[in-house]
Design an enzyme around this catalytic site. Sequence first.
Site, PDB file in Angstrom:
ATOM      1  N   TYR A 100       0.863  -1.186   0.000  1.00 34.04           N
ATOM      2  CA  TYR A 100       0.000   0.000   0.000  1.00 34.04           C
ATOM      3  C   TYR A 100       0.897   1.233   0.000  1.00 34.04           C
ATOM      4  O   TYR A 100       1.851   1.306   0.779  1.00 34.04           O
ATOM      5  CB  TYR A 100      -0.897   0.005   1.246  1.00 34.04           C
ATOM      6  CG  TYR A 100      -1.706   1.280   1.404  1.00 34.04           C
ATOM      7  CD1 TYR A 100      -3.000   1.368   0.902  1.00 34.04           C
ATOM      8  CD2 TYR A 100      -1.160   2.401   2.040  1.00 34.04           C
ATOM      9  CE1 TYR A 100      -3.729   2.531   1.031  1.00 34.04           C
ATOM     10  CE2 TYR A 100      -1.894   3.575   2.169  1.00 34.04           C
ATOM     11  CZ  TYR A 100      -3.178   3.635   1.661  1.00 34.04           C
ATOM     12  OH  TYR A 100      -3.895   4.793   1.778  1.00 34.04           O
ATOM     13  N   GLU A 187      -3.223   7.597  -4.114  1.00 29.41           N
ATOM     14  CA  GLU A 187      -3.185   6.333  -3.379  1.00 29.41           C
ATOM     15  C   GLU A 187      -3.045   5.171  -4.354  1.00 29.41           C
ATOM     16  O   GLU A 187      -3.777   5.110  -5.345  1.00 29.41           O
ATOM     17  CB  GLU A 187      -4.473   6.174  -2.559  1.00 29.41           C
ATOM     18  CG  GLU A 187      -4.501   4.935  -1.696  1.00 29.41           C
ATOM     19  CD  GLU A 187      -5.851   4.762  -1.020  1.00 29.41           C
ATOM     20  OE1 GLU A 187      -6.852   4.500  -1.719  1.00 29.41           O
ATOM     21  OE2 GLU A 187      -5.911   4.911   0.212  1.00 29.41           O
TER      22      GLU A 187
END
Length: 374
Positions: A100, A187
């Site tokens: 992530y 993101e």
Amino acid sequence: MNFEEHAGKAVLRGAGLPVPQGRVCHSPEEAAETARAIGPVVVKAQVPTGKRGKSGGVKLVDTPEAAADAARAILGMDINGHKVGKVLVEEKAGIAREFYAAVLLDTANRSPLVLFSTEGGMEIEEVAASRPDALKRLNVDSTKGFSEADAKALIQGLDLGDAADQVAAMLAGLYKVWEQRDAELVEVNPLALLSDGRVVALDCKLTVDDSSLYRQTDIAPQGAEEPMTALEKRGKDAGLKYIELDGNVGVLANGAGLTMTTMDVIQRFGGRPANFLEIGGEAYTKGTEALSLVLSNPGVKALVVNFCGAFARTDVMAQGVINAWKELKPTLPVFFSIHGTGEEEAIRLVRQELGIEPFDLMEDAVRHAVEAAQ
Ligand code: GDP
Ligand code: MN
């Protein structure tokens, strides 16, 4: 402004960051044709929302026929209230690990925040809650920026093996995109380590500050407009920034700051605001439309009018509301609080024209409105 995955990935690609090759398709035939050219593919719903994987909006297929079937199944789907009108058909990646990565504006610390975790793919909120040590965080001094060396320091000790350098380059690259694109959020989840050793962005969520779109003209047309309610559209057309909320106390105040303060006080007294509305000092010229907007929300049971004058005169604002009130003739209870430039005349006008006594304290006006709305 939100950018869907394909548009976000195009921005990353433009910045030299590795993303899978693929194409946006609007029909099963187009998806099949793309798969014929690429080979095994992943077919992904393009909507400005996450959790597409869980909703069945991401399908891995090996043949052009299966790509057509997947596109047929996904097109027209409803994901979180968004109807799917297009899919991204991309080369299927063989995933070894999912990470992530994100860069966002940390308003609490007034600085950009870089996030990285080896626990990608799933909800990052869950990782943050259950294994906070698995989420690396770094608040960046925006005057100094965030280099590849900074990224290496951040991910040091994470057991990334040969992938560490690529991950560091990706993080520094994402920071650059965040900075140069006036982003609120970039993101990548998952940031994937592929079985062939490459590190690529398999997903991308990009949000750009609306106030900066005027200088992001090359990408702005690819952004997805935030879905607006009918009232919000009406507000926008009238040049008013109106946001519809689900509360029952309507708010009419001059200036965004005072409006948000009023909303906070409503909540403080146990009520819920029915709207945000920015009218600035233009309550006189836009009073009727503004009042009409606030009252058109079916949830509104009481109204707070809170004016605080500095350069803008409260008597002029009050006259605007009075004119609007006489035109619209609403029947719901309204509670005024008026302070600052022109207040004596404003209070006299409200008293005389509407037969209403403004409150001296904003708290009192708000408290009465909250009670009246129950
Ligand atoms: P989201 O659910 O809306 O965040 O959509 P993602 O783009 O993150 O996709 C969800 C999941 O699908 C990812 O976490 C991956 O596990 C999987 N996925 C997406 N693309 C590929 C791919 O090319 N190959 C493989 N094997 N899995 C993929
Ligand atoms: Mn994702």
